[in-house]
Design a protein around this motif. Structure first.
Motif, PDB file in Angstrom:
ATOM      1  N   PHE A 224       0.848  -1.187   0.000  1.00  0.00           N
ATOM      2  CA  PHE A 224       0.000   0.000   0.000  1.00  0.00           C
ATOM      3  C   PHE A 224       0.888   1.243   0.000  1.00  0.00           C
ATOM      4  CE2 PHE A 224      -2.304  -3.510   1.724  1.00  0.00           C
ATOM      5  CZ  PHE A 224      -3.609  -3.345   1.284  1.00  0.00           C
ATOM      6  N   LEU A 225       0.489   2.234  -0.796  1.00  0.00           N
ATOM      7  CA  LEU A 225       1.249   3.488  -0.831  1.00  0.00           C
ATOM      8  C   LEU A 225       0.756   4.380   0.294  1.00  0.00           C
ATOM      9  CD1 LEU A 225       1.049   4.239  -4.679  1.00  0.00           C
ATOM     10  CD2 LEU A 225       2.771   2.887  -3.445  1.00  0.00           C
ATOM     11  N   LYS A 226       1.690   4.958   1.042  1.00  0.00           N
ATOM     12  CA  LYS A 226       1.281   5.960   2.030  1.00  0.00           C
ATOM     13  C   LYS A 226       1.209   7.312   1.341  1.00  0.00           C
ATOM     14  CE  LYS A 226       2.949   3.792   6.269  1.00  0.00           C
ATOM     15  NZ  LYS A 226       3.802   3.993   7.455  1.00  0.00           N
ATOM     16  N   GLY A 227       0.372   8.186   1.884  1.00  0.00           N
ATOM     17  CA  GLY A 227       0.280   9.543   1.355  1.00  0.00           C
ATOM     18  C   GLY A 227      -0.520   9.641   0.063  1.00  0.00           C
ATOM     19  N   VAL A 228      -1.429   8.680  -0.170  1.00  0.00           N
ATOM     20  CA  VAL A 228      -2.297   8.756  -1.355  1.00  0.00           C
ATOM     21  C   VAL A 228      -3.744   8.501  -0.922  1.00  0.00           C
ATOM     22  CG1 VAL A 228      -0.428   7.847  -2.783  1.00  0.00           C
ATOM     23  CG2 VAL A 228      -2.265   6.309  -2.061  1.00  0.00           C
ATOM     24  N   GLY A 229      -4.692   8.899  -1.770  1.00  0.00           N
ATOM     25  CA  GLY A 229      -6.107   8.658  -1.484  1.00  0.00           C
ATOM     26  C   GLY A 229      -6.406   7.166  -1.484  1.00  0.00           C
ATOM     27  N   ASP A 230      -7.459   6.799  -0.710  1.00  0.00           N
ATOM     28  CA  ASP A 230      -7.810   5.385  -0.556  1.00  0.00           C
ATOM     29  C   ASP A 230      -8.110   4.698  -1.887  1.00  0.00           C
ATOM     30  OD1 ASP A 230      -7.526   5.672   2.121  1.00  0.00           O
ATOM     31  OD2 ASP A 230      -9.683   5.877   2.541  1.00  0.00           O
ATOM     32  N   THR A 231      -8.716   5.443  -2.823  1.00  0.00           N
ATOM     33  CA  THR A 231      -9.121   4.768  -4.066  1.00  0.00           C
ATOM     34  C   THR A 231      -7.907   4.341  -4.898  1.00  0.00           C
ATOM     35  OG1 THR A 231      -9.325   6.844  -5.282  1.00  0.00           O
ATOM     36  CG2 THR A 231     -11.308   6.030  -4.187  1.00  0.00           C
ATOM     37  N   ILE A 232      -6.786   5.043  -4.719  1.00  0.00           N
ATOM     38  CA  ILE A 232      -5.565   4.648  -5.443  1.00  0.00           C
ATOM     39  C   ILE A 232      -5.111   3.266  -4.965  1.00  0.00           C
ATOM     40  CG2 ILE A 232      -3.117   5.235  -5.818  1.00  0.00           C
ATOM     41  CD1 ILE A 232      -4.714   7.371  -7.091  1.00  0.00           C
ATOM     42  N   ASN A 233      -5.073   3.109  -3.642  1.00  0.00           N
ATOM     43  CA  ASN A 233      -4.640   1.818  -3.103  1.00  0.00           C
ATOM     44  C   ASN A 233      -5.641   0.712  -3.402  1.00  0.00           C
ATOM     45  OD1 ASN A 233      -2.058   2.095  -1.923  1.00  0.00           O
ATOM     46  ND2 ASN A 233      -2.952   3.302  -0.261  1.00  0.00           N
ATOM     47  N   GLU A 234      -6.924   1.064  -3.377  1.00  0.00           N
ATOM     48  CA  GLU A 234      -7.933   0.034  -3.613  1.00  0.00           C
ATOM     49  C   GLU A 234      -7.835  -0.469  -5.051  1.00  0.00           C
ATOM     50  OE1 GLU A 234     -11.773   1.091  -2.010  1.00  0.00           O
ATOM     51  OE2 GLU A 234     -12.634  -0.807  -2.748  1.00  0.00           O
ATOM     52  N   LYS A 235      -7.577   0.427  -5.954  1.00  0.00           N
ATOM     53  CA  LYS A 235      -7.458   0.031  -7.351  1.00  0.00           C
ATOM     54  C   LYS A 235      -6.225  -0.869  -7.571  1.00  0.00           C
ATOM     55  CE  LYS A 235      -8.077   1.804 -11.922  1.00  0.00           C
ATOM     56  NZ  LYS A 235      -8.244   2.928 -12.813  1.00  0.00           N
TER      57      LYS A 235
END
Ligand code: FES
Ligand SMILES: [Fe+2]
Lengths: 433, 176
Positions: free
Chosen positions: A343-354
């Motif tokens: 998971f990337l820190k410092g990004v919106g949740d939808t980025i990680n979910e995708k």
């Protein structure tokens, strides 16, 4: 600790420049030597520091033959403790992960803290003044070091420095970490797919030759989709990265590390990915934050690369697409593969979910990619037993490999440079006196 | 793992939420669904699903790991499930060939909520699978959301909680 039990095998005779003998995949004695000479001697990936963020967090690891507890101690440091009571040897921790500041052995009740110090002996009056609890703490893995959150360990006190061991691969690890605009990743200890196949551990990953065949069904399905941008896996059909005429490359580094290098192949696609990202609010913010953090030019290539170094660090870890893959040999013909989505820190949740959904679609026991890989490793293992003609060919592209500035050997994407460097390091470690 | 039944309203396990005839019709439906999976009848199985908003979920690591922040073994919407069907049927997906031979037994069928023509149903299964000389035993609990058509049922969502979802597992190259 560092004396090696002499091996009766001549490993130089089993590993040639362009071929290896199939015994190295099937022989039980060779497997024992691998544990001793590779897994208990060189650097192994242990865990990512974000898996145990707070004092008292712990996670169990399997490093070579040894069960190890990774803890975060009171000073905030990571400790790797061999999971064996110093009294009579019981494991002091059975939970795979959790939070505990003390580990109590259930045999006779000795207690250790998260530094491994023996802090409680039941009925201590039965020992005389020569008994010092300081001498009986849990055994520490002698060498622990890390690079940008990736923690490595070695049972060999004299092992070379980690940065020298990783060498030119460090800048590939950066590709994964710098996909986060704040340069931080999160790996969650309870978020992992664990698969097991009946095949040898040396088969896993780093092969640019197989996708057209092993993953043919995936190529067929992707070719029917309208859009596949937004995931490194889905981006395949845009332009075939596994074509030898493409700008993709295989790389082999010193110490057996290897890479399927898609950087040049992906670089021209930055615009498409940025356009896709900018359709969502989280995506717009991600692009802007990446440019702030890395400058326009580097941000564009990092976005095009999707945080995917496609890097294999010998012997037990690969950073592939959106995940960290840990390889655990169980026997010559049995291997466990752990895949941790990153998971990337410092990004919106939808980025990680995708990213997560893209990862999940390809990797895992019921996903589109992993089952075909596991299946072919099992077929290989069944075939390798037939050693009438024992040689396994790794000669592909030997005539067209060349040495790059960073010291790596580089060749076309389907060339077996990756396997050749892995096997040379294997031979070097196995032949150690 | 059995908590859907443990936490169900008391009448769900005393009188039951369906009368005997509907309960039997429901059990026959789930047995039929199991038979389609055992026989690799993918199109017929797919036809049991209704609507665009379906969810086929096989959690990983624990029975309830949130798919938004965690990972799943399968987490399919209709498009993904249709792609899964393509792969199950595709001769080039060699992990699926030869196909597994399977027998599964479905039991413990308990509707835990009924209303508005919809039911939530808990069940469990034991699945024996054999492929290339290796036999695996799979066990799991299911939680369905079904629509009662009066004649039979349609699947709106299905969650499959495998007993070994927190262990290293071999290929799952068939339907559960
Ligand atoms: S073996 Fe642990 S206290 Fe005795
Ligand atoms: Fe593969």
């Amino acid at each position: 600790m560092t004396t090696l039990i002499a091996s009766s095998r001549d490993y130089g005779a089993l590993v040639k420049e362009d071929r290896v003998h199939s015994d190295i995949y099937t022989d039980a004695q060779i497997f024992d030597d691998e544990m001793e000479r590779i897994f208990h001697r060189t650097w192994l990936f242990a865990l990512h520091e974000s898996e145990i963020p707070r004092h008292g967090d712990f996670k169990l690891l399997q490093l070579g033959r040894f069960p190890v507890i990774a803890t975060r101690d009171a000073d905030g440091d990571i400790q790797l403790l061999i999971n064996r009571c110093r009294h009579r040897g019981a494991q002091v921790c059975e939970a795979m992960r959790g939070h505990a500041k003390r580990f109590q052995c259930w045999y006779h009740g000795w207690t250790y803290d998260s530094k491994g110090d023996l802090v409680g002996v039941t009925g201590a009056e039965a020992y005389d003044e020569n008994f010092d609890p300081k001498d009986h703490g849990l055994t520490l893995v002698p060498r622990v070091d890390s690079y940008r959150g990736f923690v490595f360990a070695s049972f060999n006190p004299e092992v070379t420095d980690l940065s020298a061991y990783l060498g030119a691969t460090l800048k590939y690890i950066d590709i994964m970490v710098d996909a986060s605009p704040i340069g931080e990743l999160e790996v969650k200890p309870g978020v992992v797919t664990r698969t097991r196949y009946r095949g040898n551990w040396k088969q896993v990953g780093m092969d640019g030759y197989h996708p057209h065949y092993v993953h043919m069904s995936v190529f067929k399905i992707f070719s029917q989709r309208e859009s596949t941008t937004g995931s490194a896996v889905g981006a395949l059909h845009l332009e075939d990265p596994f074509d030898d005429r493409s700008s993709s490359r295989t790389r082999g580094f010193p110490h057996g590390h290897s890479c399927l290098d898609f950087r040049e192949q992906r670089r021209p696609h930055a615009d498409e990915y940025i356009e896709e990202l900018e359709r969502s609010e989280d995506g717009q913010r991600y692009v802007a934050d990446m440019i702030d953090a890395h400058g326009e030019e580097h941000a564009r290539e990092l976005i095009a690369w999707h945080g995917d170094p496609h890097l294999g660090l010998f012997p037990n870890v690969q950073l592939i697409h959106d995940h960290v893959r840990v390889v655990i040999p169980r026997s010559p013909g049995e291997t466990e593969v752990l895949m941790y989505p990153v998971f990337l820190k410092g990004v919106g949740d939808t980025i990680n979910e995708k990213r997560l959904r893209a990862h999940e679609a390809f990797y895992g026991p019921a996903a589109a990619g992993s089952p075909d890989d596991a299946e072919i490793f099992e077929r290989t293992q069944r075939g390798l037993i037939a050693d009438q003609s024992p040689w396994v060919l790794l000669a592909r592209g030997r005539h067209r490999e060349r040495r790059d500035e960073d010291g790596s050997l580089v060749a076309c994407i389907s060339d077996e440079v990756t396997q050749r460097v892995q096997m040379q390091e294997w031979k070097r470690l196995m032949s150690d006196r | 793992m059995a908590k859907q039944i443990v936490n169900a309203p008391r009448e769900a396990v005393t009188d039951g939420l369906l009368d005997i005839a509907d309960q039997q019709r429901l059990e026959r439906f789930l047995t039929f669904e199991a038979a389609l999976m055992d026989e690799h009848q993918y199109d017929a199985w797919m036809a049991l699903w209704e609507g665009e908003d379906i969810c086929y979920w096989v959690p990983c690591n624990d029975d309830d790991q949130d798919p938004a922040t965690g990972i799943a073994i399968i987490y399919d919407d209709r498009r993904q499930l249709e792609e899964r069907m393509m792969r199950l049927k595709d001769k080039t997906a060699h992990a699926f060939r030869p196909r597994s031979r399977m027998i599964r037994s479905v039991n413990g069928v308990v509707p835990v909520r009924v209303g508005d023509g919809e039911l939530e149903v808990a069940s469990s299964f034991v699945l024996g699978e054999i492929r290339v000389g290796v036999q695996n035993i799979w066990l799991g609990k299911c939680l369905y959301r079904l629509r009662d058509t009066g004649e039979d049922f349609r699947i709106l969502s299905k969650k499959v909680m495998l007993l070994n979802n927190d262990e290293a597992m071999p290929n799952l190259t068939f339907l559960v």
